[in-house]
Enzyme design. Structure first.
Site, PDB file in Angstrom:
ATOM      1  N   HIS A  70       0.797  -1.235   0.000  1.00 53.33           N
ATOM      2  CA  HIS A  70       0.000   0.000   0.000  1.00 53.33           C
ATOM      3  C   HIS A  70       0.825   1.279   0.000  1.00 53.33           C
ATOM      4  CE1 HIS A  70       0.970   0.069   4.281  1.00 53.33           C
ATOM      5  NE2 HIS A  70       0.738   1.362   4.202  1.00 53.33           N
TER       6      HIS A  70
HETATM    7  C1  UD1 Z   1      -1.622   5.620   5.745  1.00 54.37           C
HETATM    8  C2  UD1 Z   1      -0.315   6.164   6.330  1.00 54.37           C
HETATM    9  C3  UD1 Z   1       0.737   5.055   6.350  1.00 54.37           C
HETATM   10  C4  UD1 Z   1       0.212   3.793   7.030  1.00 54.37           C
HETATM   11  C5  UD1 Z   1      -1.081   3.378   6.331  1.00 54.37           C
HETATM   12  C6  UD1 Z   1      -1.684   2.119   6.922  1.00 54.37           C
HETATM   13  C7  UD1 Z   1       0.090   8.549   5.927  1.00 54.37           C
HETATM   14  C8  UD1 Z   1       0.865   9.539   5.139  1.00 54.37           C
HETATM   15  N1  UD1 Z   1       0.221   7.259   5.539  1.00 54.37           N
HETATM   16  O1  UD1 Z   1      -1.420   5.318   4.374  1.00 54.37           O
HETATM   17  O2  UD1 Z   1       1.869   5.516   7.054  1.00 54.37           O
HETATM   18  O3  UD1 Z   1       1.160   2.751   6.916  1.00 54.37           O
HETATM   19  O4  UD1 Z   1      -2.017   4.465   6.448  1.00 54.37           O
HETATM   20  O5  UD1 Z   1      -2.715   1.634   6.115  1.00 54.37           O
HETATM   21  O6  UD1 Z   1      -0.606   8.918   6.858  1.00 54.37           O
HETATM   22  N2  UD1 Z   1      -9.002   4.726   1.849  1.00 54.37           N
HETATM   23  C9  UD1 Z   1     -10.222   4.108   1.777  1.00 54.37           C
HETATM   24  N3  UD1 Z   1     -10.716   3.539   2.922  1.00 54.37           N
HETATM   25  C10 UD1 Z   1     -10.065   3.583   4.112  1.00 54.37           C
HETATM   26  C11 UD1 Z   1      -8.809   4.209   4.159  1.00 54.37           C
HETATM   27  C12 UD1 Z   1      -8.281   4.758   3.028  1.00 54.37           C
HETATM   28  O7  UD1 Z   1     -10.840   4.059   0.732  1.00 54.37           O
HETATM   29  O8  UD1 Z   1     -10.604   3.086   5.112  1.00 54.37           O
HETATM   30  C13 UD1 Z   1      -8.440   5.384   0.670  1.00 54.37           C
HETATM   31  C14 UD1 Z   1      -8.344   6.895   0.878  1.00 54.37           C
HETATM   32  O9  UD1 Z   1      -9.510   7.530   0.516  1.00 54.37           O
HETATM   33  C15 UD1 Z   1      -7.174   7.272   0.022  1.00 54.37           C
HETATM   34  C16 UD1 Z   1      -6.314   6.022   0.007  1.00 54.37           C
HETATM   35  O10 UD1 Z   1      -7.134   4.945   0.455  1.00 54.37           O
HETATM   36  O11 UD1 Z   1      -7.579   7.541  -1.300  1.00 54.37           O
HETATM   37  C17 UD1 Z   1      -5.088   6.154   0.884  1.00 54.37           C
HETATM   38  O12 UD1 Z   1      -5.434   6.434   2.238  1.00 54.37           O
HETATM   39  P1  UD1 Z   1      -4.492   7.380   3.129  1.00 54.37           P
HETATM   40  O13 UD1 Z   1      -5.112   7.529   4.448  1.00 54.37           O
HETATM   41  O14 UD1 Z   1      -4.180   8.602   2.350  1.00 54.37           O
HETATM   42  O15 UD1 Z   1      -3.106   6.650   3.246  1.00 54.37           O
HETATM   43  P2  UD1 Z   1      -2.674   5.138   3.393  1.00 54.37           P
HETATM   44  O16 UD1 Z   1      -2.150   4.683   2.096  1.00 54.37           O
HETATM   45  O17 UD1 Z   1      -3.690   4.278   4.051  1.00 54.37           O
END
Ligand code: UD1
Length: 359
Positions: A206
């Protein structure tokens, strides 16, 4: 009674906070309230952790998610400040390296509220990772730094922390506490039981460095497709990765599964042959369950795993193929104690108790 506000937002923070929350509940003298920033919001990325791990229900959910780094962090700052004004905590507790971590630490610091950072001192030395920026800044503005490893303490010393007025403690790793506790507690689901014992590879991807670089994502997809021809690959797919695969039109030619809860993850770790990941946490969890790990990254914060030969950094299809082959035939795993004794939660709460005696 000291009031602690714990800031969580992303999946790995729920796991870490579960451990310390349990220790707070056992100790006297603390009132803990959990603030969920809302960064992770899907049922299987958030709610399931609170339910299974019996984490106290958040007192607030700020519902900040799905935004760019600036907007996400900015809105969290704004909303956290309001909560802190209302709650007047004695301490704000933050975990790890996400946008929720830096937002919690920064909002508190500006309001002169003491900050404790759990999982402090880690460095990948890659400033392109948003997590590395979050770590460095959070450490610098925290009052207490709980370091999981000796390497973390040395990183801080090298950055001049001997001359900075901060308490630095080696607490061990709260994720080790979690692995020990929930392994005992949980039972494998029917899905996990249906997998060939010790004969599948557990994989997660991820990180932005992998998902947002189409060439890297292509090498990873090809490597996993190839490996799956030989040994079943079990891949709980993070929503970020799912979105990116669809965007660039890459296809895994095996079925992935939805993100799993912690109890299933622990059982998967216990039963798999080895682990392939770009997660920070899973590299260590592989080690807790005596599994070798291939890490799809250029650097790792958990250098002691590399030094001890139980984790290998992988950056090309060729490297992946040759190391995967090696691990399919590997049966040994060394006895090592790298992350404490599984009592980090208790140590942190005892240390906070002492801190308040003198501050
Ligand atoms: C974040 C953390 C990372 C951690 C990871 C664990 C930052 C910069 N990164 O990355 O350090 O290892 O979490 O998973 O804070 N999304 C969904 N549903 C969810 C969560 C996320 O659809 O429940 C989507 C969001 O809308 C976004 C993407 O996934 O488009 C990424 O989510 P984001 O919270 O930006 O970062 P992670 O990649 O999860």
């Amino acid at each position: 009674m000291k009031k602690i506000l714990t800031i969580v937002g992303a999946r790995p923070q729920f796991v870490k906070a579960a451990v310390v929350s349990r220790a707070f509940a056992k100790a006297s003298g603390f009132e803990e309230k959990i603030i969920h920033t809302g960064q992770h919001f899907d049922k299987n990325m958030s709610d399931v952790f609170f339910e299974e791990m019996e984490i106290p229900k958040p007192a607030y959910n700020l519902e900040v998610n799905s935004l760019g780094h600036g907007a996400m962090t900015g809105r969290m700052l704004e909303k956290l400040e309001e909560v802190f004004e209302k709650e007047e905590p004695d301490m704000v507790l933050v975990y790890g390296d996400t946008n929720s971590t830096i937002a919690g630490a920064l909002a508190a610091r500006k309001m002169h509220i003491p900050v404790a950072h759990v999982e402090a001192g880690l460095r990948s030395f890659n400033m392109k990772m948003p997590e590395e920026v979050n770590r460095i800044l959070t450490d610098r503005i925290s009052d207490i730094l709980y370091c999981p490893t000796e390497t973390a303490i040395q990183n801080l010393k090298r950055e001049g922390y001997d001359n900075i007025d901060t308490v630095i403690e080696k607490s061990g790793d709260v994720m080790y506490d979690a692995a020990l506790f929930y392994k005992e507690k949980g039972e494998a689901s029917d899905f996990v039981k249906s997998l060939p014992q010790n004969n599948f590879v557990l994989c997660t991807i991820h990180r932005a460095e992998n998902t947002d670089d189409p060439e890297r994502l292509a090498f990873i997809v090809n490597a996993l497709n190839q490996l799956n021809q030989e040994t079943k690959v079990v891949l709980p797919l993070h929503p970020r990765t799912k979105k990116k695969l669809a965007e660039v039109g890459l296809k895994l030619d095996f079925e992935t599964i939805d993100p799993v809860g912690y109890l299933d993850m622990v059982q998967l770790l216990d039963r798999c042959k080895f682990v392939v990941t770009d997660s920070g946490g899973l590299q260590k969890e592989a080690f807790f369950f005596k599994k070798h790990c291939l890490t799809l990254r250029e650097q790792t914060e958990w250098v002691e795993l590399i030094e001890n030969g139980v984790n290998t950094l992988i950056n090309s299809g060729e490297e992946f193929t040759s190391h995967a082959k090696r691990l399919l035939n590997e049966t040994n795993f060394p006895e090592l104690e790298l992350y404490g004794k599984g009592n980090a939660g208790e140590m942190i709460v005892n240390s906070l108790d002492k801190y308040f005696e003198t501050h």
